[in-house]
Write a protein that holds these residues in place. Structure first.
Motif, PDB file in Angstrom:
ATOM      1  N   TYR A 185       0.833  -1.211   0.000  1.00  0.00           N
ATOM      2  CA  TYR A 185       0.000   0.000   0.000  1.00  0.00           C
ATOM      3  C   TYR A 185       0.864   1.256   0.000  1.00  0.00           C
ATOM      4  O   TYR A 185       0.615   2.203  -0.780  1.00  0.00           O
ATOM      5  CB  TYR A 185      -0.923  -0.025   1.216  1.00  0.00           C
ATOM      6  N   ARG A 186       1.878   1.286   0.852  1.00  0.00           N
ATOM      7  CA  ARG A 186       2.760   2.451   0.896  1.00  0.00           C
ATOM      8  C   ARG A 186       3.539   2.620  -0.404  1.00  0.00           C
ATOM      9  O   ARG A 186       3.764   3.757  -0.870  1.00  0.00           O
ATOM     10  CB  ARG A 186       3.721   2.310   2.074  1.00  0.00           C
ATOM     11  N   GLU A 187       3.953   1.501  -1.005  1.00  0.00           N
ATOM     12  CA  GLU A 187       4.702   1.578  -2.263  1.00  0.00           C
ATOM     13  C   GLU A 187       3.879   2.231  -3.362  1.00  0.00           C
ATOM     14  O   GLU A 187       4.342   3.191  -4.025  1.00  0.00           O
ATOM     15  CB  GLU A 187       5.139   0.174  -2.689  1.00  0.00           C
ATOM     16  N   PHE A 188       2.666   1.762  -3.586  1.00  0.00           N
ATOM     17  CA  PHE A 188       1.855   2.322  -4.669  1.00  0.00           C
ATOM     18  C   PHE A 188       1.295   3.693  -4.320  1.00  0.00           C
ATOM     19  O   PHE A 188       1.073   4.522  -5.208  1.00  0.00           O
ATOM     20  CB  PHE A 188       0.733   1.345  -5.033  1.00  0.00           C
ATOM     21  N   ARG A 189       1.075   3.958  -3.060  1.00  0.00           N
ATOM     22  CA  ARG A 189       0.636   5.294  -2.661  1.00  0.00           C
ATOM     23  C   ARG A 189       1.728   6.322  -2.929  1.00  0.00           C
ATOM     24  O   ARG A 189       1.475   7.394  -3.516  1.00  0.00           O
ATOM     25  CB  ARG A 189       0.270   5.290  -1.180  1.00  0.00           C
ATOM     26  N   ASP A 190       2.960   6.012  -2.501  1.00  0.00           N
ATOM     27  CA  ASP A 190       4.074   6.933  -2.728  1.00  0.00           C
ATOM     28  C   ASP A 190       4.381   7.068  -4.225  1.00  0.00           C
ATOM     29  O   ASP A 190       4.765   8.165  -4.692  1.00  0.00           O
ATOM     30  CB  ASP A 190       5.307   6.459  -1.967  1.00  0.00           C
ATOM     31  N   ALA A 191       4.243   5.952  -4.981  1.00  0.00           N
ATOM     32  CA  ALA A 191       4.508   6.020  -6.417  1.00  0.00           C
ATOM     33  C   ALA A 191       3.519   6.956  -7.113  1.00  0.00           C
ATOM     34  O   ALA A 191       3.917   7.764  -7.982  1.00  0.00           O
ATOM     35  CB  ALA A 191       4.427   4.625  -7.021  1.00  0.00           C
ATOM     36  N   TYR A 192       2.279   6.888  -6.738  1.00  0.00           N
ATOM     37  CA  TYR A 192       1.276   7.763  -7.360  1.00  0.00           C
ATOM     38  C   TYR A 192       1.517   9.218  -6.962  1.00  0.00           C
ATOM     39  O   TYR A 192       1.435  10.133  -7.814  1.00  0.00           O
ATOM     40  CB  TYR A 192      -0.123   7.315  -6.940  1.00  0.00           C
ATOM     41  N   ARG A 193       1.832   9.460  -5.687  1.00  0.00           N
ATOM     42  CA  ARG A 193       2.084  10.830  -5.249  1.00  0.00           C
ATOM     43  C   ARG A 193       3.323  11.415  -5.931  1.00  0.00           C
ATOM     44  O   ARG A 193       3.331  12.583  -6.342  1.00  0.00           O
ATOM     45  CB  ARG A 193       2.266  10.857  -3.730  1.00  0.00           C
ATOM     46  N   THR A 194       4.358  10.592  -6.040  1.00  0.00           N
ATOM     47  CA  THR A 194       5.592  11.085  -6.676  1.00  0.00           C
ATOM     48  C   THR A 194       5.370  11.378  -8.151  1.00  0.00           C
ATOM     49  O   THR A 194       5.893  12.376  -8.687  1.00  0.00           O
ATOM     50  CB  THR A 194       6.706  10.036  -6.506  1.00  0.00           C
ATOM     51  N   ARG A 195       4.632  10.538  -8.841  1.00  0.00           N
ATOM     52  CA  ARG A 195       4.355  10.790 -10.255  1.00  0.00           C
ATOM     53  C   ARG A 195       3.563  12.080 -10.451  1.00  0.00           C
ATOM     54  O   ARG A 195       3.852  12.875 -11.371  1.00  0.00           O
ATOM     55  CB  ARG A 195       3.589   9.623 -10.854  1.00  0.00           C
ATOM     56  N   ILE A 196       2.565  12.300  -9.617  1.00  0.00           N
ATOM     57  CA  ILE A 196       1.771  13.531  -9.749  1.00  0.00           C
ATOM     58  C   ILE A 196       2.630  14.759  -9.437  1.00  0.00           C
ATOM     59  O   ILE A 196       2.530  15.811 -10.112  1.00  0.00           O
ATOM     60  CB  ILE A 196       0.546  13.467  -8.825  1.00  0.00           C
ATOM     61  N   ALA A 197       3.510  14.637  -8.441  1.00  0.00           N
ATOM     62  CA  ALA A 197       4.333  15.788  -8.053  1.00  0.00           C
ATOM     63  C   ALA A 197       5.413  16.098  -9.082  1.00  0.00           C
ATOM     64  O   ALA A 197       5.844  17.267  -9.204  1.00  0.00           O
ATOM     65  CB  ALA A 197       4.974  15.531  -6.697  1.00  0.00           C
ATOM     66  N   ASN A 198       5.901  15.108  -9.859  1.00  0.00           N
ATOM     67  CA  ASN A 198       6.982  15.308 -10.823  1.00  0.00           C
ATOM     68  C   ASN A 198       6.498  15.176 -12.264  1.00  0.00           C
ATOM     69  O   ASN A 198       7.272  14.789 -13.158  1.00  0.00           O
ATOM     70  CB  ASN A 198       8.095  14.295 -10.569  1.00  0.00           C
ATOM     71  N   ARG A 199       5.263  15.475 -12.491  1.00  0.00           N
ATOM     72  CA  ARG A 199       4.727  15.334 -13.847  1.00  0.00           C
ATOM     73  C   ARG A 199       5.407  16.305 -14.820  1.00  0.00           C
ATOM     74  O   ARG A 199       5.659  15.961 -15.991  1.00  0.00           O
ATOM     75  CB  ARG A 199       3.219  15.568 -13.835  1.00  0.00           C
ATOM     76  N   ASP A 200       5.781  17.482 -14.372  1.00  0.00           N
ATOM     77  CA  ASP A 200       6.415  18.476 -15.238  1.00  0.00           C
ATOM     78  C   ASP A 200       7.935  18.494 -15.078  1.00  0.00           C
ATOM     79  O   ASP A 200       8.605  19.424 -15.573  1.00  0.00           O
ATOM     80  CB  ASP A 200       5.857  19.869 -14.923  1.00  0.00           C
ATOM     81  N   ASN A 201       8.492  17.509 -14.387  1.00  0.00           N
ATOM     82  CA  ASN A 201       9.943  17.460 -14.175  1.00  0.00           C
ATOM     83  C   ASN A 201      10.568  16.544 -15.231  1.00  0.00           C
ATOM     84  O   ASN A 201      10.368  15.326 -15.218  1.00  0.00           O
ATOM     85  CB  ASN A 201      10.243  16.933 -12.774  1.00  0.00           C
ATOM     86  N   PRO A 211       9.868   4.812 -11.666  1.00  0.00           N
ATOM     87  CA  PRO A 211      10.170   3.383 -11.518  1.00  0.00           C
ATOM     88  C   PRO A 211       8.975   2.483 -11.827  1.00  0.00           C
ATOM     89  O   PRO A 211       9.126   1.258 -11.870  1.00  0.00           O
ATOM     90  CB  PRO A 211      10.601   3.268 -10.057  1.00  0.00           C
ATOM     91  N   HIS A 212       7.803   3.042 -12.012  1.00  0.00           N
ATOM     92  CA  HIS A 212       6.601   2.250 -12.278  1.00  0.00           C
ATOM     93  C   HIS A 212       6.015   2.652 -13.640  1.00  0.00           C
ATOM     94  O   HIS A 212       4.830   3.024 -13.738  1.00  0.00           O
ATOM     95  CB  HIS A 212       5.562   2.443 -11.173  1.00  0.00           C
ATOM     96  N   LYS A 213       6.830   2.586 -14.680  1.00  0.00           N
ATOM     97  CA  LYS A 213       6.369   2.986 -15.998  1.00  0.00           C
ATOM     98  C   LYS A 213       5.299   2.049 -16.551  1.00  0.00           C
ATOM     99  O   LYS A 213       4.498   2.449 -17.388  1.00  0.00           O
ATOM    100  CB  LYS A 213       7.563   3.040 -16.961  1.00  0.00           C
ATOM    101  N   LEU A 214       5.316   0.793 -16.102  1.00  0.00           N
ATOM    102  CA  LEU A 214       4.347  -0.178 -16.623  1.00  0.00           C
ATOM    103  C   LEU A 214       2.925   0.086 -16.123  1.00  0.00           C
ATOM    104  O   LEU A 214       1.972  -0.491 -16.654  1.00  0.00           O
ATOM    105  CB  LEU A 214       4.765  -1.596 -16.244  1.00  0.00           C
ATOM    106  N   TYR A 215       2.797   0.915 -15.090  1.00  0.00           N
ATOM    107  CA  TYR A 215       1.479   1.194 -14.506  1.00  0.00           C
ATOM    108  C   TYR A 215       1.046   2.601 -14.892  1.00  0.00           C
ATOM    109  O   TYR A 215       1.831   3.565 -14.824  1.00  0.00           O
ATOM    110  CB  TYR A 215       1.514   1.079 -12.987  1.00  0.00           C
TER     111      TYR A 215
END
Length: 218
Positions: free
Chosen positions: A109-125, A131-135
């Motif tokens: 749960y923590r892994e996918f929660r942090d992955a989603y938050r990090t992707r949203i925060a670095n969308r313009d970076n 690390p989760h390009k397949l999802y």
């Protein structure tokens, strides 16, 4: 004068009888007192023997409250109190498996929660490496929510295993007070029906001590 002499002779003749009667009365009283003392001593002996036998045969009752308290404080301790040692590994296996599942689900749960938050925060970076390009974003949200539910389920399983540990100790502590033997007996014997006809009686004994019996005749 003659009357006086006669009266004196009568008194002299009655003196031995009175002495003998008094001696017999004293002997009878002594016999009665001795018998009463023997009866009192016998009663004391009986009471003493009964009290000694009660004290000697006394066994402390098996307390279900203690079993429940021990299992609540430390899982498996109530089973040890019930002398069911083989259940202790089962209790700890159930609690250990549920704890392991909880830890696994929490990590995911923590892994996918942090992955989603990090992707949203670095969308313009442009320098961010996902690390989760397949999802996709939807997949990450689905996995996050799914493992969050699994965490709740694993907590419920752990609580249920802990509660079953207490219930098991309490129930089997109650059962130790009862005779749960599987001994059954069947007996066929002749019997008089209505005190006039000879028939066959069938008796089924459900209690091995013979206190409760049921049967029918034909």
């Amino acid at each position: 004068m003659k009357n006086s002499v006669r009266y004196l002779l009568y008194c002299l003749l009655l003196l031995p009888c009175a002495g003998a009667y008094a001696q017999a009365d004293t002997t009878g009283n002594r016999t009665i007192m001795d018998s009463l003392k023997r009866q009192a001593a016998a009663r004391d002996t009986v009471y003493a023997s009964v009290e000694d036998s009660i004290v000697a045969n006394y066994k402390p009752l098996h307390s279900p409250r203690k079993a429940a308290f021990y299992s609540a404080v430390l899982p498996g301790l109530g089973q040890i109190y019930n002398r069911q040692y083989w259940k202790v590994p089962v209790v700890y296996a159930a609690l250990g498996v549920s704890t392991g599942v909880f830890v696994w689900n929490m990590d995911k749960y923590r892994e996918f929660r942090d992955a989603y938050r990090t992707r949203i925060a670095n969308r313009d970076n442009p320098d961010y490496v996902d690390p989760h390009k397949l999802y996709s974003d939807q997949d990450l949200r689905y996995l996050r929510d799914a493992y969050r539910q699994y965490v709740d389920y694993s907590v419920l399983v752990f609580v249920a295993a802990y509660a079953l540990n207490i219930v098991d100790a309490t129930v089997f502590a109650h059962l130790r007070q009862f005779d749960i033997s599987n001994d059954l007996s069947l007996r066929i014997s002749p019997r008089l029906l209505n005190n006039r006809q000879l028939g066959v009686g069938l008796t089924l004994t459900l209690n091995p001590r013979g206190s409760r019996q049921g049967g029918f005749s034909f």
